[in-house]
Motif scaffolding. Structure first.
Motif, mmCIF file in Angstrom:
data_model
loop_
_atom_site.group_PDB
_atom_site.id
_atom_site.type_symbol
_atom_site.label_atom_id
_atom_site.label_comp_id
_atom_site.label_asym_id
_atom_site.label_seq_id
_atom_site.Cartn_x
_atom_site.Cartn_y
_atom_site.Cartn_z
ATOM 1 N N GLU A 73 32.889 19.593 61.435
ATOM 2 C CA GLU A 73 33.084 19.304 60.012
ATOM 3 C C GLU A 73 31.742 19.140 59.308
ATOM 4 O O GLU A 73 31.550 19.657 58.205
ATOM 5 N N GLU A 77 30.166 21.165 56.246
ATOM 6 C CA GLU A 77 29.673 20.548 55.013
ATOM 7 C C GLU A 77 28.217 20.915 54.748
ATOM 8 O O GLU A 77 27.805 21.037 53.584
ATOM 9 N N TYR A 80 28.518 24.244 53.236
ATOM 10 C CA TYR A 80 29.059 24.076 51.880
ATOM 11 C C TYR A 80 27.936 23.657 50.918
ATOM 12 O O TYR A 80 27.811 24.197 49.807
ATOM 13 N N GLU A 118 37.230 24.924 50.266
ATOM 14 C CA GLU A 118 37.382 23.743 51.109
ATOM 15 C C GLU A 118 36.733 23.981 52.469
ATOM 16 O O GLU A 118 36.539 25.134 52.887
ATOM 17 N N THR A 119 36.427 22.908 53.164
ATOM 18 C CA THR A 119 36.091 23.049 54.574
ATOM 19 C C THR A 119 37.400 23.248 55.335
ATOM 20 O O THR A 119 38.469 22.796 54.903
ATOM 21 N N CYS A 122 39.433 20.000 56.130
ATOM 22 C CA CYS A 122 39.296 18.949 55.115
ATOM 23 C C CYS A 122 40.466 17.976 55.064
ATOM 24 O O CYS A 122 40.307 16.852 54.595
ATOM 25 N N ASN A 123 41.637 18.372 55.534
ATOM 26 C CA ASN A 123 42.805 17.494 55.477
ATOM 27 C C ASN A 123 43.096 16.781 56.794
ATOM 28 O O ASN A 123 44.142 16.156 56.943
ATOM 29 N N ARG A 127 38.510 14.890 61.492
ATOM 30 C CA ARG A 127 37.698 16.103 61.513
ATOM 31 C C ARG A 127 36.251 15.879 61.940
ATOM 32 O O ARG A 127 35.633 16.767 62.528
ATOM 33 N N ARG A 232 40.140 14.051 45.596
ATOM 34 C CA ARG A 232 38.930 14.879 45.663
ATOM 35 C C ARG A 232 38.613 15.442 44.277
ATOM 36 O O ARG A 232 39.511 15.834 43.534
ATOM 37 N N TRP A 244 33.670 21.373 45.244
ATOM 38 C CA TRP A 244 33.564 19.923 45.294
ATOM 39 C C TRP A 244 32.417 19.446 44.417
ATOM 40 O O TRP A 244 31.372 20.090 44.311
ATOM 41 N N THR A 294 34.875 12.596 47.503
ATOM 42 C CA THR A 294 36.211 12.342 48.038
ATOM 43 C C THR A 294 36.402 10.865 48.320
ATOM 44 O O THR A 294 35.487 10.192 48.794
#
Length: 332
Positions: A73, A77, A80, A118-119, A122-123, A127, A232, A244, A294
């Motif tokens: 994750e 990021e 990202y 999104e990554t 992300c949910n 992660r 978010r 984001w 977030t």
């Protein structure tokens, strides 16, 4: 010089041998060799999860380094954060970039046909614990995350789980049925007059500002439940893609749910009755604010049950980031 080189090669050989002979090393040493987090118990994992979820992005980078592993994750990021939206000349270029990095990123289409970047994970609250194989270990069990599904395997099944990249329900080769967690019965259960569903997503948009809030309550295993809240912030960038962004956010959340608790004896299930749980977080009382991309709040429950399929009995969800319209949703 030759003596020093000989000592280095000897030590390297010992380390290499240890990483290739699991019976010679302790679990924590073994998983370090495999870039995998290890926890002695569910309680230890849960304590660490709460701590990591409350960290800033910079604090998580320090935490990752202290653990001596690479979080998939945080790798996502980092990618990202490096993206310049204006580097893409068309939506197709964005899609191509995401496809090439599909192990890290994804595009989510909203109800208006627009895309949110999104990554990939992300949910998933866990992660930050996942390595490149989407796995971590608790005691003698390995946990493998594939989309919204979690597979559990023992030490003998580790290699098979590492290689599995799609959802598995039954492995005909070994005859072993892997335990399917997360959403099972009641997946996407809709609200009725007697319940408030088990999963909801809301979006509030004003110009180039968006606030998205998601709640869900789900079965994590035969004896574990999880209730989650995520808010978010997004800003519309070049080509109309939502990215984001950091905003000053406040949230007030009250989620109440119930589940049918059963016990099993001699392969027979006896219905015991409804049990109840809740997740509550209120910023308004202490005037707290979150300067972040977030806000996540998650709680895990350990009921005594064989089949725990939860549903919200009521919820009150309020979120404000001072840019998009305030979100205020209620049921019952």
């Amino acid at each position: 010089m030759r003596i020093q080189l000989g000592i280095f090669l000897f030590l390297f050989a010992i380390g290499f041998s240890a990483c290739n002979n699991e019976q010679l090393i302790e679990p924590k040493e073994e998983v370090q060799c495999e870039n995998m987090l290890y926890f002695d118990s569910f309680e230890e994992m849960n304590t660490e999860l709460v701590k990591v979820m409350n960290m800033t992005y910079e604090e998580r980078l320090v935490w990752e380094k202290s653990k001596g592993f690479t979080s998939i994750e945080l790798e996502a990021e980092r990618l990202y954060e490096s993206i310049d939206p204006e580097q893409f000349k068309s939506i197709d270029e964005v899609k191509s970039f995401v496809d090439k990095n599909s192990h890290l990123l994804k595009l989510v289409e909203d109800e208006n046909g627009e895309f949110e970047l999104e990554t990939k994970n992300c949910n998933i609250p866990h992660r930050y614990f996942l390595n490149e194989n989407q796995m971590y270990r608790i005691s003698d069990l390995y946990y493998k995350y594939i989309d919204k599904i979690v597979l559990i395997g023992n030490i003998d099944e580790k290699e098979y789980l590492k290689q599995k990249n799609s959802m598995l329900i039954y492995d005909g080769g070994t005859g072993r049925e892997y335990e399917i967690l997360e959403y099972k019965k009641g997946d996407n259960l809709k609200s009725t007059n007697t319940n408030c569903g088990n999963k909801h997503t809301w979006r509030k948009v004003s110009g180039n500002e968006k606030l998205k809030v998601e709640i869900d309550v789900k079965r994590k295993s035969s004896s574990k439940l999880e209730c989650n809240f995520t808010a978010r912030n997004y800003e519309k960038g070049f080509l109309g893609i939502w990215y984001w962004c950091t905003r000053n956010m406040k949230v007030d959340v009250s989620l109440d749910f119930k589940y049918m608790d059963t016990t099993s004896s001699n392969s027979q299930s006896e219905w015991v009755g409804w049990k109840f749980g809740s997740l509550v977080h209120v910023d308004g009382c202490n005037n707290a604010q979150h300067m972040s991309k977030t806000v996540e709040i998650s709680a895990r429950f350990i009921p005594t049950c064989e089949d725990c399929y939860p549903v919200f009995t009521n919820y009150k969800v309020w979120a404000d980031n001072k840019k998009a319209p305030t979100l205020n949703e209620n049921c019952n």
